[in-house]
Design a protein around this motif. Structure first.
Motif, PDB file in Angstrom:
ATOM      1  N   GLN A   1      -4.618  16.033  12.350  1.00  0.00           N
ATOM      2  CA  GLN A   1      -4.293  14.659  11.992  1.00  0.00           C
ATOM      3  C   GLN A   1      -3.998  14.541  10.499  1.00  0.00           C
ATOM      4  O   GLN A   1      -3.154  13.746  10.076  1.00  0.00           O
ATOM      5  N   ASN A   2      -4.652  15.365   9.706  1.00  0.00           N
ATOM      6  CA  ASN A   2      -4.409  15.351   8.266  1.00  0.00           C
ATOM      7  C   ASN A   2      -2.981  15.792   7.945  1.00  0.00           C
ATOM      8  O   ASN A   2      -2.403  15.371   6.938  1.00  0.00           O
ATOM      9  N   LYS A   3      -2.403  16.632   8.802  1.00  0.00           N
ATOM     10  CA  LYS A   3      -1.005  17.008   8.627  1.00  0.00           C
ATOM     11  C   LYS A   3      -0.096  15.795   8.806  1.00  0.00           C
ATOM     12  O   LYS A   3       0.876  15.611   8.064  1.00  0.00           O
ATOM     13  N   TYR A   4      -0.417  14.963   9.804  1.00  0.00           N
ATOM     14  CA  TYR A   4       0.360  13.742   9.994  1.00  0.00           C
ATOM     15  C   TYR A   4       0.209  12.804   8.798  1.00  0.00           C
ATOM     16  O   TYR A   4       1.166  12.144   8.389  1.00  0.00           O
ATOM     17  N   VAL A   5      -0.997  12.752   8.254  1.00  0.00           N
ATOM     18  CA  VAL A   5      -1.223  11.923   7.071  1.00  0.00           C
ATOM     19  C   VAL A   5      -0.344  12.404   5.916  1.00  0.00           C
ATOM     20  O   VAL A   5       0.286  11.600   5.207  1.00  0.00           O
ATOM     21  N   SER A   6      -0.293  13.710   5.718  1.00  0.00           N
ATOM     22  CA  SER A   6       0.511  14.251   4.613  1.00  0.00           C
ATOM     23  C   SER A   6       1.999  13.968   4.821  1.00  0.00           C
ATOM     24  O   SER A   6       2.733  13.688   3.858  1.00  0.00           O
ATOM     25  N   GLN A   7       2.458  14.041   6.063  1.00  0.00           N
ATOM     26  CA  GLN A   7       3.859  13.716   6.341  1.00  0.00           C
ATOM     27  C   GLN A   7       4.157  12.251   6.052  1.00  0.00           C
ATOM     28  O   GLN A   7       5.223  11.909   5.517  1.00  0.00           O
ATOM     29  N   ASN A   8       3.212  11.384   6.385  1.00  0.00           N
ATOM     30  CA  ASN A   8       3.399   9.967   6.094  1.00  0.00           C
ATOM     31  C   ASN A   8       3.344   9.683   4.595  1.00  0.00           C
ATOM     32  O   ASN A   8       3.973   8.735   4.113  1.00  0.00           O
ATOM     33  N   LEU A   9       2.589  10.494   3.869  1.00  0.00           N
ATOM     34  CA  LEU A   9       2.569  10.357   2.416  1.00  0.00           C
ATOM     35  C   LEU A   9       3.937  10.681   1.823  1.00  0.00           C
ATOM     36  O   LEU A   9       4.392  10.029   0.879  1.00  0.00           O
ATOM     37  N   ILE A  10       4.575  11.701   2.378  1.00  0.00           N
ATOM     38  CA  ILE A  10       5.922  12.049   1.914  1.00  0.00           C
ATOM     39  C   ILE A  10       6.897  10.909   2.201  1.00  0.00           C
ATOM     40  O   ILE A  10       7.724  10.543   1.350  1.00  0.00           O
ATOM     41  N   LYS A  11       6.799  10.333   3.408  1.00  0.00           N
ATOM     42  CA  LYS A  11       7.681   9.219   3.751  1.00  0.00           C
ATOM     43  C   LYS A  11       7.465   8.028   2.812  1.00  0.00           C
ATOM     44  O   LYS A  11       8.422   7.381   2.385  1.00  0.00           O
ATOM     45  N   LEU A  12       6.221   7.763   2.485  1.00  0.00           N
ATOM     46  CA  LEU A  12       5.934   6.649   1.578  1.00  0.00           C
ATOM     47  C   LEU A  12       6.455   6.948   0.176  1.00  0.00           C
ATOM     48  O   LEU A  12       6.992   6.054  -0.500  1.00  0.00           O
ATOM     49  N   ALA A  13       6.299   8.202  -0.266  1.00  0.00           N
ATOM     50  CA  ALA A  13       6.802   8.564  -1.599  1.00  0.00           C
ATOM     51  C   ALA A  13       8.315   8.408  -1.661  1.00  0.00           C
ATOM     52  O   ALA A  13       8.867   7.951  -2.674  1.00  0.00           O
ATOM     53  N   LYS A  14       9.016   8.785  -0.606  1.00  0.00           N
ATOM     54  CA  LYS A  14      10.471   8.617  -0.564  1.00  0.00           C
ATOM     55  C   LYS A  14      10.840   7.135  -0.543  1.00  0.00           C
ATOM     56  O   LYS A  14      11.799   6.716  -1.214  1.00  0.00           O
ATOM     57  N   ALA A  15      10.101   6.342   0.222  1.00  0.00           N
ATOM     58  CA  ALA A  15      10.394   4.911   0.295  1.00  0.00           C
ATOM     59  C   ALA A  15      10.164   4.237  -1.052  1.00  0.00           C
ATOM     60  O   ALA A  15      10.906   3.312  -1.434  1.00  0.00           O
ATOM     61  N   ASN A  16       9.156   4.707  -1.795  1.00  0.00           N
ATOM     62  CA  ASN A  16       8.867   4.102  -3.092  1.00  0.00           C
ATOM     63  C   ASN A  16       9.972   4.347  -4.116  1.00  0.00           C
ATOM     64  O   ASN A  16      10.043   3.646  -5.131  1.00  0.00           O
ATOM     65  N   ARG A  17      10.835   5.327  -3.849  1.00  0.00           N
ATOM     66  CA  ARG A  17      11.932   5.622  -4.774  1.00  0.00           C
ATOM     67  C   ARG A  17      13.118   4.684  -4.571  1.00  0.00           C
ATOM     68  O   ARG A  17      14.026   4.641  -5.396  1.00  0.00           O
ATOM     69  N   VAL A  18      13.117   3.953  -3.457  1.00  0.00           N
ATOM     70  CA  VAL A  18      14.192   3.000  -3.213  1.00  0.00           C
ATOM     71  C   VAL A  18      13.906   1.728  -4.001  1.00  0.00           C
ATOM     72  O   VAL A  18      12.792   1.206  -3.986  1.00  0.00           O
ATOM     73  N   MET A  19      14.958   1.212  -4.675  1.00  0.00           N
ATOM     74  CA  MET A  19      14.740   0.021  -5.503  1.00  0.00           C
ATOM     75  C   MET A  19      14.545  -1.208  -4.629  1.00  0.00           C
ATOM     76  O   MET A  19      15.097  -1.303  -3.523  1.00  0.00           O
ATOM     77  N   ASP A  20      13.760  -2.136  -5.122  1.00  0.00           N
ATOM     78  CA  ASP A  20      13.525  -3.407  -4.450  1.00  0.00           C
ATOM     79  C   ASP A  20      14.373  -4.498  -5.107  1.00  0.00           C
ATOM     80  O   ASP A  20      14.824  -4.357  -6.253  1.00  0.00           O
ATOM     81  N   LEU A  21      14.577  -5.567  -4.374  1.00  0.00           N
ATOM     82  CA  LEU A  21      15.292  -6.721  -4.904  1.00  0.00           C
ATOM     83  C   LEU A  21      14.314  -7.871  -5.084  1.00  0.00           C
ATOM     84  O   LEU A  21      13.431  -8.074  -4.255  1.00  0.00           O
ATOM     85  N   ALA A  22      14.532  -8.623  -6.159  1.00  0.00           N
ATOM     86  CA  ALA A  22      13.727  -9.818  -6.402  1.00  0.00           C
ATOM     87  C   ALA A  22      14.618 -11.035  -6.177  1.00  0.00           C
ATOM     88  O   ALA A  22      15.611 -11.227  -6.895  1.00  0.00           O
TER      89      ALA A  22
END
Length: 430
Positions: free
Chosen positions: A257-278
């Motif tokens: 399950q920790n492997k799945y957690v690490s994969q989701n961490l990668i997905k979140l890190a990639k998502a955080n690189r996308v700019m947001d709009l205000a």
């Protein structure tokens, strides 16, 4: 003949009186609560304080899941302005607006997926904690049983030697043996009494461990286990045990399950690189300007806009790299845990097989032979055929055989507990 009978009766009475007085020194005044193993293990699962504390980790993770679902909060702004030229009647006004961050790149979904995987991870960790708690609590229960039996062995040995010492004291007064032999047997009895006190303390300490496992706070009573060391014989296949462990061990499931957690961490890190709009909208009101040079009527202005951040931070992908290397590390750790589980099952299996052979060795009649030898030596000594030293040697040999027997029974049952702990199975009940 009548004088001989009176002497014999007096001897028996004195022996009983002194023996009773001596055994009253053993503390049995505390209150005992008898408890079966099944009831004990059930109460451990309900009342063990450490386990209760561990359960809160799941609640904390579930609360984190609720937090991950939250959308960004909107921001409400209010402002007031005064042109500051009261002499020229420049007027005043106010503005208000609301803004909200629009997350792009699937950040919210990535946060939710990460929180869900962490919640499942904590559930597996809780299962693994209980796996070890159940095994450790069982070992404490078995240790209490063993210490009770060892106390009985020591107490019975002391009783025999104490009876012999009192008998020698009377025989010495009658001139049947020397005073040295009587003093020697009395000294041995005193030494054994100290051993009784030591075993009594160890037994009570093991009972106190049971109370701690049960989360009991009573100070005037202790839980006393019921049962014996029967019912621990099993036949296992090492190959099947290893396969079962890989399928059932909660720590391996947690590592997966920790492997799945690490994969989701990668997905979140990639998502955080996308700019947001205000996104924002607002309203501005300006009062009537009475200035004689350029009079202006009051007006209301409505505005809306988009704010686009400049993601210069994307030139430094440290968060993404850390998540990636963390994933590689967890993959290696999973392989290590899998190998470690296989090794634990092998070692536990070998220890159990060895303990099984040792128990079978005692069933060949070692205890009966040691007891028969002691009885024979005691009878010969009382008839004056041998000296006291031979009796003491036989007594110590019998004590050691009994102690080794109960130690072997404990090792055998403990080896089964460790084997089932390692394999991730449980069918122990006695």
């Amino acid at each position: 003949m009548m004088k001989y009978c009176y002497t014999k009766l007096l001897f028996v009475f004195l022996l009983w009186l002194i023996s009773t007085k001596t055994f009253s020194q053993v503390d049995t005044s505390f209150r005992q609560k008898k408890i079966k193993f099944s009831d004990y293990l059930s109460l451990v699962g309900k009342n063990n304080l450490s386990y209760i504390a561990q359960k809160f980790n799941v609640n904390i993770a579930e609360a984190g899941l609720e937090t991950a679902k939250i959308f960004p909060d909107p921001q409400l702004d209010f402002g007031w302005f005064d042109n500051g030229q009261r002499r020229m009647n420049m007027g005043y006004g106010f503005n208000s607006g609301i803004s909200w961050t629009l997350e792009l790149g699937g950040k919210r979904k990535a946060r939710i997926d990460l929180a869900k995987s962490e919640t499942e991870l904590n559930k597996f960790l809780l299962q693994d904690y209980f796996r070890n708690l159940r095994a450790n609590a069982t070992l404490d229960y078995l240790a209490a049983l063993q210490n009770r039996l060892l106390l009985e062995v020591t107490l019975n040995s002391y009783k025999s030697m104490n009876d012999l010492a009192k008998s020698d004291s009377i025989r010495s007064k009658l001139g049947a043996i020397t005073k040295v032999d009587a003093k020697q047997s009395k000294l041995e009895a005193g030494t054994m009494l100290n051993n009784v006190f030591l075993m009594e303390a160890q037994w009570k300490a093991s009972l106190a461990n049971l109370s701690q496992q049960l989360g009991a706070r009573q100070t005037d009573s202790l839980f006393a286990p019921l049962g014996d060391f029967s019912g621990f014989n099993r036949n296992f296949s090492l190959t099947e045990l290893i396969l079962t462990a890989k399928n059932n061990r909660a720590d391996l499931l947690a590592a997966l399950q920790n492997k799945y957690v690490s994969q989701n961490l990668i997905k979140l890190a990639k998502a955080n690189r996308v700019m947001d709009l205000a996104l924002g909208t607002g309203i501005t009101y300006a009062s009537y300007d009475r200035n004689i040079i350029a009079p202006t009527p009051s007006f209301t202005q409505i505005n809306a806009g988009i704010s686009i951040p400049l993601k210069f931070s994307n030139n430094h992908p440290g968060e993404l790299k850390a998540a990636y290397y963390n994933s590689l590390q967890i993959e290696v750790q999973y392989q290590q845990i899998e190998l470690q589980i296989q090794n634990e099952v092998k070692q536990a299996y070998y220890h159990y097989s060895s303990a099984q052979k040792q128990v079978q060795q005692f069933h060949t009649g070692l205890l009966d032979e040691a007891k028969a030898i002691l009885d024979g030596k005691t009878y010969s000594y009382q008839r004056g055929e041998i000296n006291l030293l031979e009796v003491l040697i036989a007594q110590r040999t019998y004590n050691e055989v009994q102690q080794n027997y109960y130690q072997t029974l404990y090792n055998y049952s403990a080896a089964l507990v460790e084997l089932e702990r390692a394999a991730g199975i449980w069918d122990i009940n006695f």
